[in-house]
Write a protein that holds these residues in place. Structure first.
Motif, PDB file in Angstrom:
ATOM      1  N   CYS A 139       0.834  -1.211   0.000  1.00  0.00           N
ATOM      2  CA  CYS A 139       0.000   0.000   0.000  1.00  0.00           C
ATOM      3  C   CYS A 139       0.866   1.257   0.000  1.00  0.00           C
ATOM      4  CB  CYS A 139      -0.927  -0.006   1.216  1.00  0.00           C
ATOM      5  SG  CYS A 139      -2.256  -1.214   1.130  1.00  0.00           S
ATOM      6  N   GLN A 143       0.803   4.057  -2.764  1.00  0.00           N
ATOM      7  CA  GLN A 143       0.562   5.437  -2.361  1.00  0.00           C
ATOM      8  C   GLN A 143       1.555   6.370  -3.033  1.00  0.00           C
ATOM      9  OE1 GLN A 143      -1.978   6.378  -0.475  1.00  0.00           O
ATOM     10  NE2 GLN A 143      -1.466   8.552  -0.451  1.00  0.00           N
ATOM     11  N   PHE A 147      -1.510   7.058  -5.600  1.00  0.00           N
ATOM     12  CA  PHE A 147      -2.487   7.832  -4.844  1.00  0.00           C
ATOM     13  C   PHE A 147      -1.994   9.219  -4.447  1.00  0.00           C
ATOM     14  CE2 PHE A 147      -3.820   3.412  -4.357  1.00  0.00           C
ATOM     15  CZ  PHE A 147      -5.167   3.508  -4.671  1.00  0.00           C
ATOM     16  N   SER A 148      -0.737   9.328  -4.006  1.00  0.00           N
ATOM     17  CA  SER A 148      -0.214  10.649  -3.644  1.00  0.00           C
ATOM     18  C   SER A 148      -0.196  11.618  -4.828  1.00  0.00           C
ATOM     19  CB  SER A 148       1.183  10.520  -3.030  1.00  0.00           C
ATOM     20  OG  SER A 148       1.109   9.962  -1.741  1.00  0.00           O
ATOM     21  N   ILE A 152      -4.822  11.580  -3.259  1.00  0.00           N
ATOM     22  CA  ILE A 152      -5.727  10.671  -2.538  1.00  0.00           C
ATOM     23  C   ILE A 152      -5.038  10.185  -1.263  1.00  0.00           C
ATOM     24  CG2 ILE A 152      -6.972   8.471  -2.654  1.00  0.00           C
ATOM     25  CD1 ILE A 152      -7.125   8.883  -5.688  1.00  0.00           C
ATOM     26  N   ASN A 157      -6.641   4.524  -0.051  1.00  0.00           N
ATOM     27  CA  ASN A 157      -5.828   3.505  -0.712  1.00  0.00           C
ATOM     28  C   ASN A 157      -6.068   2.140  -0.065  1.00  0.00           C
ATOM     29  OD1 ASN A 157      -3.712   1.782  -1.444  1.00  0.00           O
ATOM     30  ND2 ASN A 157      -2.096   3.171  -0.805  1.00  0.00           N
TER      31      ASN A 157
END
Length: 497
Positions: A139, A143, A147-148, A152, A157
């Motif tokens: 994760c 990320q 996601f970063s 987000i 996540n």
């Protein structure tokens, strides 16, 4: 690497995973979920077990650890092989003979209900923490890459990835896991081999040049016989590896539920031995890749990250590398992550439903199905919360964190099984949970005193100390209990197992 490419890669792999899950789970029931109906060929399970033993932590952490510890991990993996032989010839026949759904049912037969519940609870805590650490690493990488850049948060996540894992495991259970682990094994092996090829190609190195460069590099040292006080000392790692394999494979519901899905005890033994030997070569590939990554960083002037776990992802996604290397990294990572977390959820669901709730003995098929599905959801939620907690407190490299946790939480389980199998003395069953809770605390104190007084660095042999403390505690509980316990004998209904 573009977040869009990462998302497309994950989506493609997950669609393939769902397709395999759907085909494998057709006609599934509770027996399929818990044991796969014990109809799987040993060769299929053996190949699947290669992937089952390798998590996202191995994929991320092992290549990076070579800078600090060289190839010392292989000393432990050699111990694993010996441990797998012992599992194959001692534990596997016993589990099949007793026809156990959960392997911790042995503790009830041998000692009583309190010991049985203690073993099951320690497994639940062990597996939850271990699986959370493993999946946290994945994760964290997602990320960083996906996601970063999209703004987000990490919590979202985790929710998304846990939901995806729940989706493909909620029906098929063990049967689904064996087929998805087969896919995982193929993806992992191919991704690491191709990554080695492309990194070497980018350095304009021939096969012979790669071998020579790795052999001469400072990170490629494998054997450490010089200082018994250090954690990398050969005999400490080798012996700890034997018992770590027994504890985290032979006495782990997650791993043994796959082995117990074979047709019979003889096939399960073949699977265990073959997969154990193959694991050595797969881990060696990851370590070779690690050295090659450090060579690449040195020759191209890339700054090595402070956290060794970030090395593989940083170089794989670097602009100087072909795009295919980044895609292979993502495929290997998610293959390891989704399968490992999925198997953990399945085993946690099985153990809680069978061992803690005793549901198969108390409920009809329909109610058992409802309870099992509700437990599956609950375990998914708890795992997500633990992963988020690790995100805020994690410091050391993940592979060390996994085995440190295992040393504390699997020690009492190992002690219970060893004590039960080497003797027939009864114990005061109601006091066994007290011994199991006290053993990790006493082990921590022993570890601290050894370091403070003698400067001795306790490595993974902490597992043995923990198990030994548990056995000593159980010996004290035999006072006044001289008669052989009838609970140690299999039930009559198990004679044909």
């Amino acid at each position: 690497m573009s977040p869009i490419i990462v998302i497309i890669t994950i989506a493609g792999y997950f669609l393939l995973l769902l397709g395999i899950s759907y085909l494998a789970s057709r006609g599934s029931d509770n027996s399929t979920f818990f044991t796969g109906k014990r109809q799987n060929h040993w060769a299929l399970v053996s190949f699947a077990m290669i992937g089952a033993a390798i998590s996202g932590v191995t994929f991320i952490s092992v290549p990076g650890m070579v800078a600090a510890k060289g190839y010392s991990y292989l000393q432990m993996v050699l111990g694993f092989i010996v441990g797998y032989f012992l599992i194959a010839w001692v534990l596997v026949p016993m589990f099949y003979r007793r026809n156990l759904i959960s392997i911790y049912g042995y503790l009830e037969q041998r000692f009583g209900k309190n010991t049985y519940r203690a073993g099951a609870w320690f497994f639940l805590v062990s597996k939850m923490l271990g699986a959370a650490v493993r999946f946290f690493v994945v994760c964290a990488v997602l990320q960083l890459l996906v996601f970063s850049p999209l703004g987000i948060p990490f919590e979202f996540n985790v929710i998304v990835t846990i939901a995806l894992i729940w989706l493909y495991t909620y029906r098929g259970g063990v049967k689904t896991l064996i087929w998805t682990d087969t896919l995982k094994s193929f993806c992992l092996i191919m991704s690491v081999i191709l990554c080695i090829f492309f990194v070497a190609s980018n350095l304009n190195m021939s096969a012979g040049g790669v071998v020579e460069a790795i052999k001469n590099h400072s990170t490629s040292r494998m054997f450490y016989f010089d200082n018994p006080m250090e954690g990398t000392y050969f005999w400490k790692q080798f012996i700890a590896g034997i018992f770590m394999a027994i504890a985290t494979n032979g006495l782990d519901q997650d791993m043994m539920q796959r082995n117990l899905a074979c047709r019979n005890s003889a096939e399960s033994r073949k699977n265990m031995i073959v997969s154990g030997v193959l694991q050595f070569f797969v881990v060696a590939l990851f370590l070779l890749l690690g050295t090659l990554l450090y060579i690449y960083a040195e020759r191209t002037g890339l700054e090595v990250p402070q956290k060794s776990d970030e090395l593989f992802g940083m170089i794989a996604s670097h602009e100087s590398m072909p795009l295919v290397v980044g895609i292979l990294f993502i495929i290997g990572l998610i293959a390891a992550a989704y399968s490992a977390a999925g198997s953990a959820l399945t085993s946690l669901t099985t153990s809680f439903t069978v061992d803690i709730l005793n549901a198969p003995k108390r409920m009809d098929e329909q109610r058992l199905t409802r309870v099992r599905k509700a437990t599956h959801v609950a375990m998914s939620i708890v795992m997500g919360l633990v992963i988020i907690a690790f995100y805020y407190i994690s410091e050391e490299d993940a592979i060390s964190a996994v085995y440190t946790l295992a040393s504390y939480t699997y020690g009492p389980i190992l002690g219970l099984f060893v004590f039960g199998m080497i003797g027939r003395r009864a114990v005061h069953d109601r006091l066994v949970p007290v011994v199991c809770l006290a053993a990790p605390a006493v082990s921590w104190l022993i570890q601290k005193l050894l370091n403070d007084i003698f400067g001795y660095q306790t490595g993974f042999e902490l597992l043995l100390i923990n198990a030994a403390v548990t056995i000593i505690g159980l010996l004290l509980l035999t006072i006044g209990k001289t008669a052989q316990t009838d609970l140690s004998q299999p039930n009559p209904t198990e004679a044909n197992a």
